[in-house]
Design a protein around this motif. Structure first.
Motif, PDB file in Angstrom:
ATOM      1  N   PHE A   1       3.864   5.634  -4.200  1.00  0.00           N
ATOM      2  CA  PHE A   1       2.785   5.668  -4.570  1.00  0.00           C
ATOM      3  C   PHE A   1       1.587   4.603  -4.137  1.00  0.00           C
ATOM      4  O   PHE A   1       1.825   3.575  -3.343  1.00  0.00           O
ATOM      5  N   SER A   2       0.499   5.233  -4.298  1.00  0.00           N
ATOM      6  CA  SER A   2      -0.804   4.412  -3.704  1.00  0.00           C
ATOM      7  C   SER A   2      -1.565   4.056  -4.829  1.00  0.00           C
ATOM      8  O   SER A   2      -1.875   4.917  -5.422  1.00  0.00           O
ATOM      9  N   PHE A   3      -2.125   2.777  -4.641  1.00  0.00           N
ATOM     10  CA  PHE A   3      -3.021   2.462  -5.573  1.00  0.00           C
ATOM     11  C   PHE A   3      -4.353   2.038  -5.088  1.00  0.00           C
ATOM     12  O   PHE A   3      -5.287   1.134  -5.379  1.00  0.00           O
TER      13      PHE A   3
ATOM     14  N   GLU B   1       9.212  11.887  -2.559  1.00  0.00           N
ATOM     15  CA  GLU B   1       8.041  12.328  -2.945  1.00  0.00           C
ATOM     16  C   GLU B   1       6.726  11.377  -2.288  1.00  0.00           C
ATOM     17  O   GLU B   1       7.092  10.188  -2.567  1.00  0.00           O
ATOM     18  N   ASP B   2       5.904  12.057  -1.721  1.00  0.00           N
ATOM     19  CA  ASP B   2       4.662  11.253  -1.601  1.00  0.00           C
ATOM     20  C   ASP B   2       3.810  11.461  -2.805  1.00  0.00           C
ATOM     21  O   ASP B   2       3.222  12.410  -3.183  1.00  0.00           O
ATOM     22  N   ASN B   3       3.771  10.296  -3.585  1.00  0.00           N
ATOM     23  CA  ASN B   3       3.013  10.752  -5.029  1.00  0.00           C
ATOM     24  C   ASN B   3       1.508   9.768  -5.156  1.00  0.00           C
ATOM     25  O   ASN B   3       1.274   9.355  -6.147  1.00  0.00           O
ATOM     26  N   ALA B   4       1.126   9.597  -3.844  1.00  0.00           N
ATOM     27  CA  ALA B   4       0.201   8.883  -3.577  1.00  0.00           C
ATOM     28  C   ALA B   4      -1.039   9.493  -4.609  1.00  0.00           C
ATOM     29  O   ALA B   4      -1.895   8.792  -5.150  1.00  0.00           O
ATOM     30  N   GLN B   5      -1.147  10.848  -4.706  1.00  0.00           N
ATOM     31  CA  GLN B   5      -2.290  11.637  -5.465  1.00  0.00           C
ATOM     32  C   GLN B   5      -1.843  12.040  -6.876  1.00  0.00           C
ATOM     33  O   GLN B   5      -2.920  12.609  -7.314  1.00  0.00           O
ATOM     34  N   ALA B   6      -0.749  11.752  -7.270  1.00  0.00           N
ATOM     35  CA  ALA B   6      -0.390  12.444  -8.402  1.00  0.00           C
ATOM     36  C   ALA B   6       0.403  11.764  -9.573  1.00  0.00           C
ATOM     37  O   ALA B   6       1.056  12.345 -10.455  1.00  0.00           O
TER      38      ALA B   6
ATOM     39  N   ASN C   1       0.962  -1.143  -0.145  1.00  0.00           N
ATOM     40  CA  ASN C   1      -0.006   0.093   0.116  1.00  0.00           C
ATOM     41  C   ASN C   1       0.761   1.297  -0.170  1.00  0.00           C
ATOM     42  O   ASN C   1       1.971   1.066   0.003  1.00  0.00           O
ATOM     43  N   GLY C   2       0.237   2.508   0.000  1.00  0.00           N
ATOM     44  CA  GLY C   2       1.030   3.689  -0.280  1.00  0.00           C
ATOM     45  C   GLY C   2       1.773   3.793   1.153  1.00  0.00           C
ATOM     46  O   GLY C   2       2.958   4.451   1.074  1.00  0.00           O
ATOM     47  N   LEU C   3       1.163   3.683   2.312  1.00  0.00           N
ATOM     48  CA  LEU C   3       1.859   4.017   3.479  1.00  0.00           C
ATOM     49  C   LEU C   3       3.155   3.115   3.481  1.00  0.00           C
ATOM     50  O   LEU C   3       4.142   3.628   4.088  1.00  0.00           O
ATOM     51  N   ASP C   4       2.999   1.793   3.143  1.00  0.00           N
ATOM     52  CA  ASP C   4       4.266   1.223   3.168  1.00  0.00           C
ATOM     53  C   ASP C   4       5.356   1.555   2.363  1.00  0.00           C
ATOM     54  O   ASP C   4       6.280   1.279   2.701  1.00  0.00           O
TER      55      ASP C   4
ATOM     56  N   GLY D   1      -9.536   4.276  -4.836  1.00  0.00           N
ATOM     57  CA  GLY D   1     -10.010   5.861  -5.094  1.00  0.00           C
ATOM     58  C   GLY D   1      -9.054   6.757  -5.706  1.00  0.00           C
ATOM     59  O   GLY D   1      -9.390   7.641  -6.176  1.00  0.00           O
ATOM     60  N   LYS D   2      -7.636   6.324  -5.648  1.00  0.00           N
ATOM     61  CA  LYS D   2      -6.746   7.109  -6.338  1.00  0.00           C
ATOM     62  C   LYS D   2      -6.802   7.077  -7.780  1.00  0.00           C
ATOM     63  O   LYS D   2      -7.480   6.253  -8.409  1.00  0.00           O
ATOM     64  N   ASN D   3      -6.086   8.020  -8.348  1.00  0.00           N
ATOM     65  CA  ASN D   3      -6.207   8.148 -10.156  1.00  0.00           C
ATOM     66  C   ASN D   3      -5.914   6.890 -10.514  1.00  0.00           C
ATOM     67  O   ASN D   3      -6.416   6.434 -11.628  1.00  0.00           O
TER      68      ASN D   3
HETATM   69  C1  LIG Z   1      -3.492   7.865  -0.108  1.00  0.00           C
HETATM   70  C2  LIG Z   1      -2.464   8.355   0.486  1.00  0.00           C
HETATM   71  C3  LIG Z   1      -1.541   7.439   1.227  1.00  0.00           C
HETATM   72  C4  LIG Z   1      -1.342   6.453   1.528  1.00  0.00           C
HETATM   73  O1  LIG Z   1      -1.938   5.405   0.625  1.00  0.00           O
HETATM   74  P1  LIG Z   1      -2.445   3.939   1.257  1.00  0.00           P
HETATM   75  O2  LIG Z   1      -2.498   3.034  -0.055  1.00  0.00           O
HETATM   76  O3  LIG Z   1      -4.057   4.364   1.468  1.00  0.00           O
HETATM   77  O4  LIG Z   1      -1.722   3.557   2.243  1.00  0.00           O
HETATM   78  C5  LIG Z   1      -0.236   8.483   1.534  1.00  0.00           C
HETATM   79  N1  LIG Z   1      -0.101   9.665   1.370  1.00  0.00           N
HETATM   80  C6  LIG Z   1      -1.268  10.415   0.781  1.00  0.00           C
HETATM   81  C7  LIG Z   1      -0.988  11.898   0.442  1.00  0.00           C
HETATM   82  C8  LIG Z   1      -2.375   9.873   0.101  1.00  0.00           C
HETATM   83  O5  LIG Z   1      -3.392  10.471  -0.354  1.00  0.00           O
END
Ligand SMILES: *Cc1c(COP(=O)(O)O)cnc(C)c1O
Length: 374
Positions: A183-185, A159-164, A58-61, A188-190
């Motif tokens: 990255f987060s997938f 980079e926290d690229n979860a949203q971009a 996941n993105g947090l990991d 609900g992400k893009n």
């Molecule tokens: C969604 C998100 C995360 C975490 O991603 P998960 O896959 O839900 O763990 C981290 N940073 C930002 C800015 C996010 O929007």
């Protein structure tokens, strides 16, 4: 009703391909660290331009593992500081504190909702080891000065690229701007999986090896554990789904951009503050791209606007109602106050935006907002 995000409709577009992908995984009898993961990692690396992509759970990991790898590599140590925007989603901060690192929260700008790059230098101390930029709401947070600043102080840029995913700066994609990117997938992400998934991208071969090992029990060779690791893997099923969906991400992002352009043009309510078209907040030689994960407006009477839109059959959300430093989880930070961050959390409202919204629905949202009487 106009849903904030219609995940059923988004995935229905690719239903045949997704079902085929699932069937292939089921029939293969191989569910973790196989061909599907390797294929998706290759696609993601090619898409971002980064040399390496590593699938994680996941993105947090993804963010946790980057920092953990840097600690194991001796780049930073428990107690060191990481600069991070005060208005980010809590996951960015959790990744830092989970590694016994210290988050140094810095205000965003009201124009970009991203880290105020001019405020970074005065927060740098001898303990600062990294800057975590968050491309919040899909808008790239970058500048040439940032790279120079990081070099000057020998800081890593994460980079926290979860949203971009798909956003870029002077033609370089997010995920290939900093030293490492998470990255987060989340669905609900893009680019959304059909469950949890994430990834790390980087050009640093040593970091790749560490992140891979750390996400797999700290092991490079089965039952030989060199590091104290985690179990954080992107499974074959999700990788196969993501391989299908990544082919469409550019098209989907373009639809988001078109909707954002209409909102920016046609929402004319005098009290609504629109997100600033990104190109105007950068200098002429900087060309950032926004992929509109969220279309976030502000209004002084946000709660009334949200209730009104809900009565009009329009679903909206708040990203986010409480900043990390005011959360119960971070009682030790509750005394901190960030004026702009507070203002953002008190006034923001996210409008529906997605690749399956119809023009008629966009028109309905615009008309409803323009008729709002506070
Ligand atoms: C969604 C998100 C995360 C975490 O991603 P998960 O896959 O839900 O763990 C981290 N940073 C930002 C800015 C996010 O929007």
């Amino acid at each position: 009703m106009i849903k904030f995000l219609d995940l059923q409709k988004i995935n229905a577009q690719y239903a045949d391909e997704l079902k085929q992908a699932a069937a292939e995984v089921i029939d293969s009898g191989w569910f973790l660290t196989g061909d599907k993961l390797a294929t998706f990692e290759k696609q993601l690396a090619e898409f971002t331009g980064a040399k390496h992509a590593i699938g994680v759970a996941n993105g947090l990991d993804a963010l946790r593992l980057i920092l953990k790898a840097y600690i194991d590599m001796g780049v930073m140590a428990a107690g060191d500081e990481v600069i991070v925007p005060a208005n980010t989603y809590i996951a960015s901060v959790l990744a830092i504190t989970d590694n016994q690192l210290v988050p140094v929260l810095v205000e965003p700008t009201l124009e970009s909702y991203n880290l105020d790059l001019n405020l970074i230098e005065k927060h740098i101390t001898p303990k600062t080891k990294a800057i975590m930029v968050v491309h919040l709401y899909g808008q790239v947070c970058w500048s040439d000065d940032l790279t120079a600043l990081a070099q000057k102080h020998q800081l890593k840029i994460i980079e926290d690229n979860a949203q971009a995913i798909g956003a870029s700066f002077n033609g370089v994609k997010t995920g290939n701007l900093g030293d490492a990117s998470g990255f987060s997938f989340y669905p609900g992400k893009n680019l959304g999986a059909l469950g949890d998934a994430g990834a790390v991208t980087t050009n640093d071969a040593e970091l790749v090896e560490r992140v891979r090992a750390l996400g797999n029990y700290g092991s490079k060779k089965k039952y030989v554990n060199e590091f104290i690791g985690l179990n954080s893997r992107l499974d074959e099923l999700q990788a196969a789904f993501l391989s299908v969906k990544i082919k469409h991400i550019e098209t989907e992002n373009q639809i988001r951009k078109n909707i954002a352009a209409r909102y920016l043009q046609e929402i004319t309510h005098p009290e609504v503050i629109l997100p600033r078209p990104v190109n105007k907040s950068f200098s002429a030689n900087e060309n950032p791209e926004h992929v509109w994960h969220l279309f976030v407006i502000r209004h002084p009477n946000r709660d009334a606007l949200q209730t009104y839109l809900s009565e009009c059959g329009i679903q909206t959300l708040i990203h986010y109602p409480i900043p990390p430093n005011k959360q119960g989880a971070y009682a030790q930070m509750n005394h901190l106050d960030f004026e702009l961050t507070n203002q953002i959390h008190d006034t923001v409202l996210s409008l529906p935006i997605s690749s399956v919204m119809t023009q008629d629905e966009v028109t309905q949202v615009i008309t409803a907002i323009n008729h709002f009487k506070a």
